[in-house]
Design an enzyme around this catalytic site. Structure first.
Site, PDB file in Angstrom:
ATOM      1  N   LYS A 180       0.139  -1.687   0.711  1.00 54.09           N
ATOM      2  CA  LYS A 180      -0.883  -2.700   0.426  1.00 54.09           C
ATOM      3  C   LYS A 180      -1.919  -2.675   1.543  1.00 54.09           C
ATOM      4  CE  LYS A 180      -0.727  -7.385  -1.455  1.00 54.09           C
ATOM      5  NZ  LYS A 180       0.036  -8.647  -1.430  1.00 54.09           N
TER       6      LYS A 180
HETATM    7  C1  E4P Z   1      -0.206 -11.121  -3.794  1.00 56.60           C
HETATM    8  O1  E4P Z   1      -0.281  -9.933  -3.657  1.00 56.60           O
HETATM    9  C2  E4P Z   1      -0.988 -12.074  -2.985  1.00 56.60           C
HETATM   10  O2  E4P Z   1      -0.821 -11.820  -1.638  1.00 56.60           O
HETATM   11  C3  E4P Z   1      -0.628 -13.482  -3.368  1.00 56.60           C
HETATM   12  O3  E4P Z   1      -0.586 -13.570  -4.781  1.00 56.60           O
HETATM   13  C4  E4P Z   1      -1.513 -14.530  -2.762  1.00 56.60           C
HETATM   14  O4  E4P Z   1      -1.208 -15.784  -3.328  1.00 56.60           O
HETATM   15  P1  E4P Z   1      -1.679 -17.174  -2.670  1.00 56.60           P
HETATM   16  O5  E4P Z   1      -3.159 -17.282  -2.843  1.00 56.60           O
HETATM   17  O6  E4P Z   1      -0.942 -18.210  -3.452  1.00 56.60           O
HETATM   18  O7  E4P Z   1      -1.283 -17.130  -1.216  1.00 56.60           O
END
Ligand code: E4P
Length: 217
Positions: free
Chosen positions: A83
């Site tokens: 990522k």
């Molecule tokens: C996933 O890859 C993201 O990091 C995550 O969905 C972020 O979610 P949030 O905005 O609830 O922290």
């Protein structure tokens, strides 16, 4: 539509994986901090719990160090998806890793132009954050629709991974648009199965069945 669990909680992941309905997992530095676990250890454990891709995020901000961190993450398990943040260095790293056949997830996407760049960089997944856009008064689903249109216009293979999902309403809207994946907190995944009329109907069936005095087994 694929469902990913957006968590680093191994107990939740194991429970959801047992349903056979989970297609992968996404983590981020905040979720790792919440788990209280060692990053590399917990990610390796998660990779053993699911067959699908497990997103693990680099924390370097420059391309050279991102490449070194990606090498460590790739060594953890074959189902690692690296990522990367949606920055110029993150895109450069995405392009290099994609050329080597490494799965990538470009994260922190808040505009269609950012998503266009990620696709050009060969990202396996683009993660637009719908909940965080809604939080500041924008319409997160409008972004998903724009990305769907752009990717279809040019036949980009990058999959739209809807992130920052806060409720089943987001999941339904994303599915209507034709997003490829939704990554959800475990509570949202479980909420998808719930309906008051299902509970009420089941209670009535059980009560009537009891009256028959029969058993199947
Ligand atoms: C996933 O890859 C993201 O990091 C995550 O969905 C972020 O979610 P949030 O905005 O609830 O922290």
């Amino acid at each position: 539509m694929k469902f990913f669990a957006d968590t680093a909680d191994v107990a939740d992941i194991a429970d959801l994986a047992a349903t056979g309905l989970m297609d992968g997992v996404t983590t981020n530095p905040s979720l790792i901090a919440k788990s209280g676990r060692n990053f590399l250890e917990v990610v390796k454990e998660i990779c053993g719990l699911v067959d699908g891709p497990v997103s693990a995020e680099v924390v370097a901000l420059d391309h050279a160090t991102m490449m070194k961190e990606a090498a460590v993450l790739r060594d953890l398990a074959p189902n690692i998806c690296v990522k990367l943040p949606l920055t110029i260095d993150g895109l450069k790293t995405c392009k290099a890793l994609s050329a080597e056949g490494v799965k990538t997830n470009v994260t922190l996407c808040f505009s269609a132009n950012q998503a266009l760049l990620a696709a050009k960089a060969g990202a396996t997944y683009i993660s637009p954050f719908v909940g965080r856009l809604d939080d500041i008064g924008h319409d997160g689903m409008e972004l998903i629709q724009d990305i769907r249109t752009i990717y279809d216009n040019y036949d980009f293979k990058t999959e739209i991974l809807v992130a920052s999902v806060r409720s089943p309403v987001h999941v339904l809207a994303a599915a209507r648009i034709g997003a490829d994946v939704a990554t959800m907190p475990p509570a949202v995944i479980r909420a998808l199965a719930g309906h008051a009329l299902t509970d009420k109907g089941l209670a009535a069936f059980m009560a009537d069945w009891a009256k028959t005095g029969q058993s199947i087994l």
